[in-house]
Design an enzyme around this catalytic site. Structure first.
Site, PDB file in Angstrom:
ATOM      1  N   LYS A 140      14.412 -20.929 -19.975  1.00  0.00           N
ATOM      2  CA  LYS A 140      12.946 -20.838 -19.907  1.00  0.00           C
ATOM      3  C   LYS A 140      12.458 -20.742 -18.472  1.00  0.00           C
ATOM      4  O   LYS A 140      11.325 -20.309 -18.234  1.00  0.00           O
ATOM      5  CB  LYS A 140      12.315 -22.038 -20.606  1.00  0.00           C
ATOM      6  CG  LYS A 140      12.536 -22.033 -22.102  1.00  0.00           C
ATOM      7  CD  LYS A 140      11.261 -21.814 -22.833  1.00  0.00           C
ATOM      8  CE  LYS A 140      11.480 -21.179 -24.186  1.00  0.00           C
ATOM      9  NZ  LYS A 140      10.261 -20.790 -24.857  1.00  0.00           N
ATOM     10  N   ASP A 143       7.108 -27.681 -26.046  1.00  0.00           N
ATOM     11  CA  ASP A 143       7.947 -28.747 -26.597  1.00  0.00           C
ATOM     12  C   ASP A 143       8.958 -29.176 -25.549  1.00  0.00           C
ATOM     13  O   ASP A 143       9.906 -29.875 -25.857  1.00  0.00           O
ATOM     14  CB  ASP A 143       8.609 -28.320 -27.907  1.00  0.00           C
ATOM     15  CG  ASP A 143       8.885 -26.851 -27.956  1.00  0.00           C
ATOM     16  OD1 ASP A 143       9.303 -26.311 -26.912  1.00  0.00           O
ATOM     17  OD2 ASP A 143       8.687 -26.231 -29.020  1.00  0.00           O
TER      18      ASP A 143
HETATM   19  C1  LIG Z   1      16.526 -24.380 -25.421  1.00  0.00           C
HETATM   20  C2  LIG Z   1      15.717 -23.382 -26.160  1.00  0.00           C
HETATM   21  N1  LIG Z   1      16.342 -22.422 -26.842  1.00  0.00           N
HETATM   22  C3  LIG Z   1      15.664 -21.488 -27.522  1.00  0.00           C
HETATM   23  C4  LIG Z   1      14.277 -21.518 -27.578  1.00  0.00           C
HETATM   24  C5  LIG Z   1      13.569 -20.501 -28.420  1.00  0.00           C
HETATM   25  O1  LIG Z   1      12.809 -19.592 -27.682  1.00  0.00           O
HETATM   26  P1  LIG Z   1      11.612 -18.842 -28.417  1.00  0.00           P
HETATM   27  O2  LIG Z   1      10.533 -19.847 -28.694  1.00  0.00           O
HETATM   28  O3  LIG Z   1      11.215 -17.790 -27.434  1.00  0.00           O
HETATM   29  O4  LIG Z   1      12.168 -18.289 -29.680  1.00  0.00           O
HETATM   30  C6  LIG Z   1      13.575 -22.511 -26.884  1.00  0.00           C
HETATM   31  C7  LIG Z   1      12.114 -22.565 -26.891  1.00  0.00           C
HETATM   32  O5  LIG Z   1      11.489 -23.470 -26.391  1.00  0.00           O
HETATM   33  C8  LIG Z   1      14.310 -23.465 -26.154  1.00  0.00           C
HETATM   34  O6  LIG Z   1      13.707 -24.454 -25.460  1.00  0.00           O
END
Ligand SMILES: Cc1ncc(COP(=O)(O)O)c(C=O)c1O
Length: 395
Positions: free
Chosen positions: A84, A132
């Protein structure tokens, strides 16, 4: 089958997708080679930028009955702990560039903002988002780095460890009642009232510009992985929250390999299955019931409209992954299964891997997974809440 039987996922096909669906102009307006080149130029110039490791896991591949398994380990990304870092902070740079341009009456680029060339033009701006955990950390980090203020909204179940990590970047953290989706709405309403910039990782009707930049940043993770693989993958498994990350990876796979692109398999938590609902219905559809999962980063009840625009055509399947399967997969990676290198993967990082490893005979047949398959997965976070990570590992 490597996981316990009670941890078996379910499988839903997206009947709207196929490998020969074209890459459309509408999709290219979201993610394109030009936008990726700009993101690479800007993010590549940030201090501390380095591609994250692509780890070969031959031991796990052998146990799963596939030819190769590669895992892109995002735990070390910019010291932020997740992929992120690429999205939110990049969008902050773009938002500030636009605000600074308006203030100065001349074009100011994201590179100028990111290199600290125009501090007086960004100091008075405030960026905000709901999170989150990981997205808010990226936005707060970007705001601190580029010299503006950040106010980050978190919902009830975001851990205190994650709230503290966001505040450590100088952001004001506000806890809101309700779910993640409620906090998204509250952040948007507050920003409207205060004249702040919403830097959201999800998109909705009329709000697409900023999340487009977020996804453009994520594409860097995909391009690094594709450039490091010894051979193109036959399958990519991607955990989904709002779907921005999966859409970015699927988009680059489509642009790079066209009709020969790999099979794209999404992985939703059972308790936050908005992609499963949407693929089953053939249109964006909210998750059923309360959004509840230990996979905090994936606890999203609604798909991002921009992600839907891409994954409607270029995402083939979705697997629903029960929370019960998550600790086992985290341990498998942490404890060097089958002599593979150890990987620190947080609870939101392994649903894609679980979907791949838990495929039984029928699922393998449906997905075309077999002894010749070369699978790519993304461990999208490290131990972003170290105390929680330890607790889960020891559970
Ligand atoms: C560690 C992690 N993996 C995957 C995701 C999923 O990303 P997206 O919300 O773009 O699908 C998030 C989203 O916050 C995340 O924090």
């Amino acid at each position: 089958m490597i996981l316990e039987p009670q941890a078996q996922p379910g499988l839903i096909r997206n009947s709207l997708a196929s490998a020969d669906k074209p890459w459309t102009a509408a999709q290219d307006a979201i993610l394109s080679d030009e936008a990726l080149a700009e993101a690479r130029r800007v993010i590549g110039s940030w201090q501390g930028y380095a591609p994250t490791p692509l780890v070969a896991l031959p031991g796990l591949a052998a146990r799963a009955g596939i030819a190769a398994l590669h895992l892109k380990d995002e735990g070390g990304r910019f010291g932020i702990g997740s992929f992120k870092a690429l999205g939110g902070a990049y969008a902050v740079a773009q938002v500030l560039a636009r605000a600074a341009s308006a203030r100065a009456g001349r074009h100011i680029s994201a590179e100028e903002v990111a290199t600290g060339a125009v501090p007086d033009l960004v100091r008075a701006e405030t960026v905000t988002c709901a999170t989150d955990g990981n997205h808010g950390r990226s936005v707060a980090w970007g705001a601190q780095r580029f010299g503006c203020r950040a106010v980050i909204f978190i919902h009830q179940t975001v851990s205190q460890g994650r709230a503290d990590a966001i505040a450590a970047f100088g952001a004001e953290v506000r806890r809101t009642p309700g779910t993640y989706d409620d906090s998204v709405r509250i952040a948007a309403e507050t920003a409207q009232a205060e004249g702040w910039h919403v830097v959201s990782d999800t998109s909705w009707g009329g709000y697409t510009d900023v999340p487009r930049h977020v996804m453009q940043g994520y594409e860097i993770m995909a391009t690094e992985a594709f450039e490091s693989l010894p051979q193109p993958p036959t399958h990519i498994f991607l955990q989904t929250g709002v779907g921005g990350m999966a859409a970015a990876v699927a988009a680059l796979a489509k642009r790079r390999w066209g009709a020969a692109r790999p099979v794209i398999v999404l992985a939703d938590p059972v308790g936050a299955a908005c992609w499963a609902e949407s693929y089953a219905a053939g249109a964006p559809t909210p998750a059923k019931g309360e959004v509840e999962t230990m996979q905090a980063g994936l606890a999203c009840g609604e798909v991002s409209l921009l992600a839907w625009e891409i994954l409607r055509d270029h995402g083939d399947w979705v697997v629903t992954v029960p929370d019960e399967a998550i600790p086992g997969a985290m341990r498998l990676l942490a404890r060097s299964a089958g002599g593979d290198p150890a990987v620190v993967a947080g609870e939101s990082a392994v649903a894609g891997l679980v979907a791949c490893l838990s495929a039984d005979g029928a699922m393998r047949g449906a997905l075309g997974l077999g002894p010749a398959s070369r699978v790519l997965v993304f461990s999208t976070e490290g131990d972003t809440d170290p105390a929680l990570y330890r607790r889960i590992l020891d559970s």
